[in-house]
Write a protein that holds these residues in place. Structure first.
Motif, PDB file in Angstrom:
ATOM      1  N   GLN A   1       0.818  -1.158   0.198  1.00 42.08           N
ATOM      2  CA  GLN A   1      -0.250  -0.195  -0.112  1.00 42.08           C
ATOM      3  C   GLN A   1       0.916   1.146  -0.159  1.00 42.08           C
ATOM      4  OE1 GLN A   1      -2.754   0.573   3.262  1.00 42.08           O
ATOM      5  NE2 GLN A   1      -3.703   2.088   2.464  1.00 42.08           N
TER       6      GLN A   1
ATOM      7  N   TRP B   1      -1.828   7.158  -0.809  1.00 43.79           N
ATOM      8  CA  TRP B   1      -1.631   7.550   0.124  1.00 43.79           C
ATOM      9  C   TRP B   1      -1.465   8.975  -0.003  1.00 43.79           C
ATOM     10  CZ3 TRP B   1       2.619   9.918   1.801  1.00 43.79           C
ATOM     11  CH2 TRP B   1       3.687   9.705   1.687  1.00 43.79           C
TER      12      TRP B   1
ATOM     13  N   ALA C   1      -4.517  11.041  -2.192  1.00 42.23           N
ATOM     14  CA  ALA C   1      -5.840  10.774  -1.162  1.00 42.23           C
ATOM     15  C   ALA C   1      -5.154  12.460  -0.318  1.00 42.23           C
ATOM     16  CB  ALA C   1      -5.953  10.091  -0.519  1.00 42.23           C
ATOM     17  N   GLY C   2      -4.192  12.721   0.191  1.00 44.30           N
ATOM     18  CA  GLY C   2      -3.545  13.156   0.890  1.00 44.30           C
ATOM     19  C   GLY C   2      -3.497  12.997   2.406  1.00 44.30           C
ATOM     20  N   GLN C   3      -3.002  11.903   2.275  1.00 39.45           N
ATOM     21  CA  GLN C   3      -3.126  11.390   3.680  1.00 39.45           C
ATOM     22  C   GLN C   3      -2.101  10.937   4.500  1.00 39.45           C
ATOM     23  OE1 GLN C   3      -4.494   7.735   2.806  1.00 39.45           O
ATOM     24  NE2 GLN C   3      -6.778   8.190   3.904  1.00 39.45           N
ATOM     25  N   PRO C   4      -1.808  11.769   6.019  1.00 43.12           N
ATOM     26  CA  PRO C   4       0.118  11.479   6.284  1.00 43.12           C
ATOM     27  C   PRO C   4       0.095  10.577   6.524  1.00 43.12           C
ATOM     28  CG  PRO C   4      -1.581  12.117   8.111  1.00 43.12           C
ATOM     29  CD  PRO C   4      -2.784  12.147   6.665  1.00 43.12           C
ATOM     30  N   LEU C   5       1.553  10.598   6.558  1.00 41.82           N
ATOM     31  CA  LEU C   5       2.535   8.517   6.937  1.00 41.82           C
ATOM     32  C   LEU C   5       3.381   9.776   7.740  1.00 41.82           C
ATOM     33  CD1 LEU C   5       3.046   6.011   5.939  1.00 41.82           C
ATOM     34  CD2 LEU C   5       5.096   7.399   4.355  1.00 41.82           C
TER      35      LEU C   5
END
Length: 145
Positions: free
Chosen positions: A108, A114, A117-121
């Motif tokens: 993934q 991610w 989708a603008g998601q943080p890591l």
């Protein structure tokens, strides 16, 4: 009475020798900063003649080659500018260091979904578990997009 139309580029075509055409292409490509077209115009013209491409087909091939080369150079430049540490890939990641790691987590991460989708890591873990390795790989994948 018709409204006046602004003058466009000249449409007349003059005959020039192959050497003059090659010199004009080289000079124009230098002035317009088109290095790929400068080096590929003659080989692509020969291929276009063999394949009996139209002028528009030839132009499309030449411009596509320039765009593709610019994109490749842009990716290389971005990776250099980011000053990443040594090149790392997720294939090199030692999964035995983190026995609780879900099998699909690295896959993934590699997709980069991610990012889109603008998601943080967020990477948490003890020293030596591969946080920097994963982070470097994720940044490389984001620069490749």
């Amino acid at each position: 009475m018709k409204p006046a139309t602004p003058p466009g580029p000249p449409t007349a075509v003059s005959r020039v020798s192959e050497a003059a055409a090659e010199a004009a292409i080289t000079a124009a490509c230098r002035a317009l900063f088109l290095p790929t077209i400068r080096t590929q115009a003659a080989p692509l013209a020969a291929a276009a003649a063999r394949e009996r491409l139209t002028h528009q087909g030839y132009l499309a091939e030449v411009l596509t080659a320039e765009c593709d080369d610019r994109e490749a150079r842009r990716r290389i430049r971005r990776v250099k500018e980011a000053k990443f540490p040594r090149a790392k890939t997720l294939d090199e990641f030692d999964t035995t260091a983190i026995p609780d790691l879900p099998p699909g987590a690295l896959a993934q991460l590699a997709t980069g979904a991610w990012i889109e989708a603008g998601q943080p890591l967020v990477l948490l873990g003890d020293s030596g578990t591969g946080k920097t390795h994963c982070e470097t790989c994720s940044r490389r994948s984001s620069h490749g997009r």
